[in-house]
Design an enzyme around this catalytic site. Structure first.
Site, PDB file in Angstrom:
ATOM      1  N   THR A   1     -21.894  -6.495   7.157  1.00 43.68           N
ATOM      2  CA  THR A   1     -21.653  -5.485   5.794  1.00 43.68           C
ATOM      3  C   THR A   1     -20.913  -6.835   5.262  1.00 43.68           C
ATOM      4  OG1 THR A   1     -19.750  -4.930   6.209  1.00 43.68           O
ATOM      5  CG2 THR A   1     -20.493  -3.430   7.230  1.00 43.68           C
TER       6      THR A   1
ATOM      7  N   ALA B   1     -14.227  -3.427  11.786  1.00 40.83           N
ATOM      8  CA  ALA B   1     -12.515  -3.004  11.633  1.00 40.83           C
ATOM      9  C   ALA B   1     -13.085  -2.735   9.835  1.00 40.83           C
ATOM     10  CB  ALA B   1     -12.305  -2.778  11.667  1.00 40.83           C
TER      11      ALA B   1
ATOM     12  N   ASN C   1      -7.628  -2.074   2.214  1.00 43.81           N
ATOM     13  CA  ASN C   1      -6.430  -1.398   1.590  1.00 43.81           C
ATOM     14  C   ASN C   1      -6.649  -0.408   0.125  1.00 43.81           C
ATOM     15  OD1 ASN C   1      -4.446  -0.081   3.552  1.00 43.81           O
ATOM     16  ND2 ASN C   1      -3.563  -2.452   3.679  1.00 43.81           N
TER      17      ASN C   1
ATOM     18  N   THR D   1     -16.280   4.019   9.822  1.00 45.34           N
ATOM     19  CA  THR D   1     -16.607   2.562  11.328  1.00 45.34           C
ATOM     20  C   THR D   1     -14.750   2.691  12.144  1.00 45.34           C
ATOM     21  OG1 THR D   1     -17.124   1.353  10.026  1.00 45.34           O
ATOM     22  CG2 THR D   1     -16.250   0.398  11.422  1.00 45.34           C
TER      23      THR D   1
ATOM     24  N   THR E   1      -3.952  -3.142  14.237  1.00 42.91           N
ATOM     25  CA  THR E   1      -2.563  -3.532  12.977  1.00 42.91           C
ATOM     26  C   THR E   1      -1.521  -3.041  13.096  1.00 42.91           C
ATOM     27  OG1 THR E   1      -2.897  -3.595  10.780  1.00 42.91           O
ATOM     28  CG2 THR E   1      -3.395  -1.533  11.545  1.00 42.91           C
ATOM     29  N   ASP E   2      -0.557  -4.124  12.518  1.00 47.42           N
ATOM     30  CA  ASP E   2       0.700  -3.450  12.829  1.00 47.42           C
ATOM     31  C   ASP E   2       1.347  -2.520  11.512  1.00 47.42           C
ATOM     32  OD1 ASP E   2       1.171  -5.506  10.491  1.00 47.42           O
ATOM     33  OD2 ASP E   2       2.422  -6.047  10.268  1.00 47.42           O
TER      34      ASP E   2
ATOM     35  N   TYR F   1      -6.668   3.568   5.501  1.00 47.86           N
ATOM     36  CA  TYR F   1      -7.511   2.519   6.172  1.00 47.86           C
ATOM     37  C   TYR F   1      -6.196   2.267   7.529  1.00 47.86           C
ATOM     38  CZ  TYR F   1      -5.958  -2.540   8.225  1.00 47.86           C
ATOM     39  OH  TYR F   1      -6.192  -3.140   9.602  1.00 47.86           O
ATOM     40  N   SER F   2      -5.296   2.498   7.527  1.00 55.72           N
ATOM     41  CA  SER F   2      -3.838   2.352   8.444  1.00 55.72           C
ATOM     42  C   SER F   2      -4.198   3.685   9.017  1.00 55.72           C
ATOM     43  CB  SER F   2      -2.281   2.085   8.358  1.00 55.72           C
ATOM     44  OG  SER F   2      -1.769   3.062   7.240  1.00 55.72           O
TER      45      SER F   2
ATOM     46  N   ARG G   1      -8.014 -14.851  -2.054  1.00 56.24           N
ATOM     47  CA  ARG G   1      -8.454 -14.037  -3.657  1.00 56.24           C
ATOM     48  C   ARG G   1      -7.417 -15.288  -4.500  1.00 56.24           C
ATOM     49  NH1 ARG G   1     -11.777 -12.914  -5.772  1.00 56.24           N
ATOM     50  NH2 ARG G   1     -11.797 -11.330  -5.170  1.00 56.24           N
TER      51      ARG G   1
ATOM     52  N   GLY H   1       1.135   3.566  -3.239  1.00 59.50           N
ATOM     53  CA  GLY H   1       1.536   3.882  -1.341  1.00 59.50           C
ATOM     54  C   GLY H   1       1.952   2.077  -0.566  1.00 59.50           C
ATOM     55  N   HIS H   2       1.900   1.481  -1.569  1.00 62.22           N
ATOM     56  CA  HIS H   2       1.982  -0.307  -1.233  1.00 62.22           C
ATOM     57  C   HIS H   2       3.501  -0.383  -0.096  1.00 62.22           C
ATOM     58  CE1 HIS H   2       1.720  -5.058  -2.674  1.00 62.22           C
ATOM     59  NE2 HIS H   2       1.733  -4.061  -1.272  1.00 62.22           N
TER      60      HIS H   2
END
Length: 395
Positions: free
Chosen positions: A123, A167, A171, A184, A208-209, A235-236, A278, A360-361
């Site tokens: 991808t 994966a 986010n 996925t 992931t944590d 995602y999480s 980035r 939701g950060h």
């Protein structure tokens, strides 16, 4: 069991020491001191062990405890050398992505007897150049989808293990369109577990944590293997779902699996959509970096090579059915990291723009990797974050 030798005089202490040496010599079995036993069983943390060592100063006892805490002495009751898993032919899903390709490099560089089959859909986040130049007799690239059951039926037989990195992980993308993350991260894991069940191979699940949600900025607590799941993004939540699938398939079907939950990675080959690359590429391109909210969000950074070494230790020495958290005590706020990048690249540390925070950060992630260090003797090698950041910038 454990025997406690309580000695009250210097003479009896010497006698006890001679007895311990005799036992170690005759049984070829190292004897642990009480603080060491407590640390090995998780009753005290690594910080607690270091504090105990300081209390004994420069004595033989204190020096011994310091060596244990530093990983120079590993007398773990959990690692039986005769039971170490020694794979020769492994599948690495997502091996052209950032963390997966670094793991492939790690295996090639450190385990010359192991052949790696990379399964990657290629991808936008998968780049075959990430593994270009690796020996063709050691690494094979198969372009395909982990959701393709027929492909897995062709590929999995003949392999010893699957290390599952593939994966969807960004986010912001998961907020804009969650569907690819469900396919996925959830369906893909299901298909792999069914192949594992069918062909009896070992399976390690890289997670992931972020499945644990977040911590308050002023909370001294860290995530452990016992922390309840509280995912806060599409995602999480899909990664949390995939972890639960692994646990259910392990319990129901008796699969040989392990899970690792790691903190934020940095290093070479990372896609430019992520925070550190980035900022670096924006500066290179003459674009002012942007920072969400007030920049106070804290991430626990780990160099991707340390993540790779931890995953290998868990795959080969970890207890099946167990979860291990991977972290390097690298907590930094986003604004601190951005300013470090700006200064390392010769720019003013205030030369960036503030932008509205994303929904939701999560506020803070922090990993307690005591279990991994205690049971498997793993330690991070890249503990100089500023140096690792400079090397990443140079790359």
């Amino acid at each position: 069991g454990y025997a406690w030798l309580d000695t009250g005089t210097m003479e009896s202490l010497h006698e006890a020491a001679e007895f311990v040496r005799a036992v170690e010599h005759s049984q070829d079995l190292p004897v642990s001191v009480p603080e060491e036993i407590a640390w090995e069983n998780g009753w005290i943390t690594t910080a607690g062990l270091e504090e105990a060592a300081e209390a004994y100063g420069k004595s033989v006892y204190g020096r011994h405890l310091k060596k244990v805490a530093a990983g120079e002495i590993v007398n773990s009751p959990h690692v039986n050398m005769s039971e170490i898993f020694e794979p020769k032919n492994i599948i690495v899903t997502g091996g052209c992505g950032f963390i997966g390709s670094n793991f492939v490099h790690y295996v090639v560089n450190n385990h010359p007897d192991v052949h790696v089959t990379v399964l990657d859909k290629l991808t936008y986040a998968g780049n075959p150049e990430n593994i270009a130049g690796l020996p063709s007799d050691r690494v094979e690239l198969v372009v395909g989808d982990i959701c393709d059951a027929e492909l897995l039926d062709e590929l999995v037989p003949g392999h010893d293990a699957i290390v599952h990195y593939a994966a969807e992980s960004h986010n912001d993308n998961s907020i804009a369109d969650p569907e690819p993350f469900l396919r996925t991260n959830v369906e893909g894991t299901f298909r792999l577990l069914e192949a594992v069940r069918k062909y009896g191979v070992r399976y390690h699940h890289v997670s992931t944590d972020e499945v644990y949600g977040d911590l308050a900025l002023d909370d001294p607590a860290k995530f452990t293997e016992e922390t309840p799941y509280r995912p806060s993004s599409p995602y999480s939540s899909t990664k949390a779902s995939s972890d639960m699938l692994v646990r259910a398939w392990t319990r129901t079907y008796g699969l040989r699996t392990t899970i690792s939950n790691c903190s934020n990675n940095y290093g070479p080959y990372q896609h430019v959509e992520k925070f550190i690359p980035r900022q670096i590429t924006n500066i290179v391109d003459g674009v002012r970096p942007k920072l969400y909210g007030r920049g106070e969000n804290v991430r626990d950074w780990i160099h991707t090579e340390d993540h790779s070494s931890a995953v290998w230790d868990i795959l080969t020495k970890g207890r099946t059915g167990e979860t291990y958290l991977i972290g390097a005590d690298g907590e930094r706020s986003n604004i601190t990291v951005l300013r470090m990048i700006l200064e390392a690249m010769g720019r003013d540390p205030g030369d960036f723009d503030w932008v509205a925070d994303r929904p939701g950060h999560d506020r803070r992630y922090a990993i307690d990797s005591t279990k991994l260090q205690r049971e498997l003797g793993w330690r991070p090698a890249h503990t100089d974050f500023a140096g690792g950041l400079k090397a990443t910038i140079d790359w």
